[in-house]
Design a protein around this motif. Sequence first.
Motif, PDB file in Angstrom:
ATOM      1  N   ALA A 167       0.818  -1.220   0.000  1.00 13.30           N
ATOM      2  CA  ALA A 167       0.000   0.000   0.000  1.00 13.30           C
ATOM      3  C   ALA A 167       0.853   1.272   0.000  1.00 13.30           C
ATOM      4  CB  ALA A 167      -0.927  -0.009   1.212  1.00 13.30           C
ATOM      5  N   SER A 168       1.946   1.256   0.736  1.00 10.48           N
ATOM      6  CA  SER A 168       2.761   2.466   0.872  1.00 10.48           C
ATOM      7  C   SER A 168       3.691   2.702  -0.312  1.00 10.48           C
ATOM      8  CB  SER A 168       3.609   2.382   2.137  1.00 10.48           C
ATOM      9  OG  SER A 168       4.619   1.391   1.992  1.00 10.48           O
ATOM     10  N   GLU A 169       4.091   1.616  -0.993  1.00 13.80           N
ATOM     11  CA  GLU A 169       5.083   1.674  -2.074  1.00 13.80           C
ATOM     12  C   GLU A 169       6.393   2.308  -1.607  1.00 13.80           C
ATOM     13  OE1 GLU A 169       3.712   3.201  -5.800  1.00 13.80           O
ATOM     14  OE2 GLU A 169       2.416   1.446  -6.100  1.00 13.80           O
ATOM     15  N   LYS A 170       6.672   2.160  -0.328  1.00 15.68           N
ATOM     16  CA  LYS A 170       7.920   2.687   0.231  1.00 15.68           C
ATOM     17  C   LYS A 170       9.114   1.965  -0.396  1.00 15.68           C
ATOM     18  CE  LYS A 170       9.523   4.207   4.758  1.00 15.68           C
ATOM     19  NZ  LYS A 170       9.229   4.167   6.211  1.00 15.68           N
ATOM     20  N   TYR A 171      10.156   2.718  -0.675  1.00 21.16           N
ATOM     21  CA  TYR A 171      11.399   2.244  -1.288  1.00 21.16           C
ATOM     22  C   TYR A 171      11.232   1.785  -2.736  1.00 21.16           C
ATOM     23  CZ  TYR A 171      12.646   2.024   3.687  1.00 21.16           C
ATOM     24  OH  TYR A 171      12.846   2.310   5.014  1.00 21.16           O
ATOM     25  N   CYS A 172      10.051   1.961  -3.306  1.00 17.68           N
ATOM     26  CA  CYS A 172       9.829   1.547  -4.688  1.00 17.68           C
ATOM     27  C   CYS A 172      10.340   2.622  -5.663  1.00 17.68           C
ATOM     28  CB  CYS A 172       8.350   1.281  -4.951  1.00 17.68           C
ATOM     29  SG  CYS A 172       7.697  -0.140  -4.052  1.00 17.68           S
ATOM     30  N   VAL A 173      10.793   2.170  -6.798  1.00 19.84           N
ATOM     31  CA  VAL A 173      11.194   3.077  -7.877  1.00 19.84           C
ATOM     32  C   VAL A 173      10.343   2.726  -9.091  1.00 19.84           C
ATOM     33  CG1 VAL A 173      13.068   3.848  -9.381  1.00 19.84           C
ATOM     34  CG2 VAL A 173      13.559   3.197  -7.005  1.00 19.84           C
ATOM     35  N   ARG A 174       9.594   3.706  -9.593  1.00 18.62           N
ATOM     36  CA  ARG A 174       8.701   3.469 -10.715  1.00 18.62           C
ATOM     37  C   ARG A 174       9.239   4.122 -11.994  1.00 18.62           C
ATOM     38  NH1 ARG A 174       6.389  -0.756  -8.578  1.00 18.62           N
ATOM     39  NH2 ARG A 174       5.004  -0.312  -6.805  1.00 18.62           N
ATOM     40  N   MET A 175       8.942   3.482 -13.102  1.00 17.97           N
ATOM     41  CA  MET A 175       9.292   4.056 -14.401  1.00 17.97           C
ATOM     42  C   MET A 175       8.134   4.932 -14.895  1.00 17.97           C
ATOM     43  SD  MET A 175      11.157   0.788 -16.257  1.00 17.97           S
ATOM     44  CE  MET A 175      11.545   1.740 -17.720  1.00 17.97           C
ATOM     45  N   PRO A 176       8.418   5.917 -15.727  1.00 21.60           N
ATOM     46  CA  PRO A 176       9.739   6.238 -16.293  1.00 21.60           C
ATOM     47  C   PRO A 176      10.587   7.066 -15.319  1.00 21.60           C
ATOM     48  CG  PRO A 176       8.071   7.725 -17.150  1.00 21.60           C
ATOM     49  CD  PRO A 176       7.341   6.741 -16.282  1.00 21.60           C
ATOM     50  N   ASN A 177      11.877   6.910 -15.444  1.00 19.88           N
ATOM     51  CA  ASN A 177      12.818   7.708 -14.656  1.00 19.88           C
ATOM     52  C   ASN A 177      14.123   7.826 -15.418  1.00 19.88           C
ATOM     53  OD1 ASN A 177      14.564   5.367 -13.835  1.00 19.88           O
ATOM     54  ND2 ASN A 177      12.673   4.755 -12.781  1.00 19.88           N
ATOM     55  N   THR A 178      15.027   8.626 -14.885  1.00 19.04           N
ATOM     56  CA  THR A 178      16.293   8.913 -15.559  1.00 19.04           C
ATOM     57  C   THR A 178      17.112   7.655 -15.804  1.00 19.04           C
ATOM     58  OG1 THR A 178      16.323  11.049 -14.421  1.00 19.04           O
ATOM     59  CG2 THR A 178      18.384  10.337 -15.457  1.00 19.04           C
ATOM     60  N   TRP A 179      17.029   6.719 -14.858  1.00 22.05           N
ATOM     61  CA  TRP A 179      17.867   5.520 -14.958  1.00 22.05           C
ATOM     62  C   TRP A 179      17.204   4.386 -15.735  1.00 22.05           C
ATOM     63  CZ3 TRP A 179      16.768   8.054 -10.330  1.00 22.05           C
ATOM     64  CH2 TRP A 179      17.790   8.884  -9.849  1.00 22.05           C
ATOM     65  N   ASN A 180      15.952   4.593 -16.149  1.00 17.99           N
ATOM     66  CA  ASN A 180      15.209   3.548 -16.864  1.00 17.99           C
ATOM     67  C   ASN A 180      15.211   2.249 -16.062  1.00 17.99           C
ATOM     68  OD1 ASN A 180      13.632   2.735 -19.079  1.00 17.99           O
ATOM     69  ND2 ASN A 180      15.398   1.757 -20.060  1.00 17.99           N
ATOM     70  N   PHE A 181      14.854   2.394 -14.802  1.00 18.24           N
ATOM     71  CA  PHE A 181      14.981   1.283 -13.844  1.00 18.24           C
ATOM     72  C   PHE A 181      13.771   1.265 -12.925  1.00 18.24           C
ATOM     73  CE2 PHE A 181      16.202   0.325  -9.405  1.00 18.24           C
ATOM     74  CZ  PHE A 181      16.598  -1.005  -9.536  1.00 18.24           C
ATOM     75  N   SER A 182      13.263   0.083 -12.616  1.00 20.34           N
ATOM     76  CA  SER A 182      12.155  -0.022 -11.670  1.00 20.34           C
ATOM     77  C   SER A 182      12.512  -0.990 -10.552  1.00 20.34           C
ATOM     78  CB  SER A 182      10.875  -0.488 -12.377  1.00 20.34           C
ATOM     79  OG  SER A 182      11.013  -1.806 -12.850  1.00 20.34           O
ATOM     80  N   PHE A 183      11.946  -0.735  -9.383  1.00 19.72           N
ATOM     81  CA  PHE A 183      12.238  -1.563  -8.215  1.00 19.72           C
ATOM     82  C   PHE A 183      10.999  -1.595  -7.341  1.00 19.72           C
ATOM     83  CE2 PHE A 183      13.547  -1.788  -3.732  1.00 19.72           C
ATOM     84  CZ  PHE A 183      14.234  -2.998  -3.736  1.00 19.72           C
ATOM     85  N   ASP A 184      10.617  -2.807  -6.910  1.00 19.43           N
ATOM     86  CA  ASP A 184       9.428  -2.962  -6.067  1.00 19.43           C
ATOM     87  C   ASP A 184       9.816  -3.680  -4.782  1.00 19.43           C
ATOM     88  OD1 ASP A 184       6.917  -3.518  -4.915  1.00 19.43           O
ATOM     89  OD2 ASP A 184       5.976  -3.567  -6.886  1.00 19.43           O
TER      90      ASP A 184
END
Length: 221
Positions: A167-184
């Motif tokens: 629910a919080s999506e804490k520490y998540c990295v969503r695309m699009p971004n500068t690094w073209n990288f996602s993390f869940d």
Amino acid sequence: MAGLGSALKRVYLSVYNWTVFFGWFQVLCFAVKTLKESGHSEVYNAVQRPLLLAQTAAILEIIHGLVGLVRSPVSATLPQISSRLYVTWGILWSFPETRQHVLVSSLVISWSITEIIRYSFFGVKETFGSAPSWLLWLRYSTFLILYPSGITSEVGLIYAALPYIKASEKYCVRMPNTWNFSFDYFYVAIIALAIYVPGSPHMYTYMLGQRKKALSKSKKA
């Protein structure tokens, strides 16, 4: 010079073990006192500071093994310390919603009793050159109960945290971004739970082997 180096090593390891022992002793005392007076929902708040310090100090044990200060294999030390650090910082510290769970009490009591015995054992060995047989027996026997209770609490708390992580999506990295990288981070928790399945029996079997070896040496001595 070799004698001086050996003496300094013993002094350092003695100070380290007794310092961390005191930290875990505080955790146990605060946990038991709070359980009696306020109930399980307040245990984390009572033990947070010494718990974070004592558990994080265990990182030094990995370094001790890497540089040869102790004989404990890093391959055995690293998984156990990593899992505890993950629960301490990645679950309890990161997601306050988990802190009132009843498993926090069983977790900190299992961890603290285990570590009080372990650090006092090594503290006595480094300070006096050897440990009494009864402390050796405690060091290599109490895990038979405390390891399963600790592992069960760890797994239960990670599982309990899953809805809050998602629910919080804490520490998540969503695309699009500068690094073209996602993390869940949610999937990190799922992977952590999956690792416990083969990891826990493996560690328990390893510790049974260490127990057999240590107690047989004690009998011969």
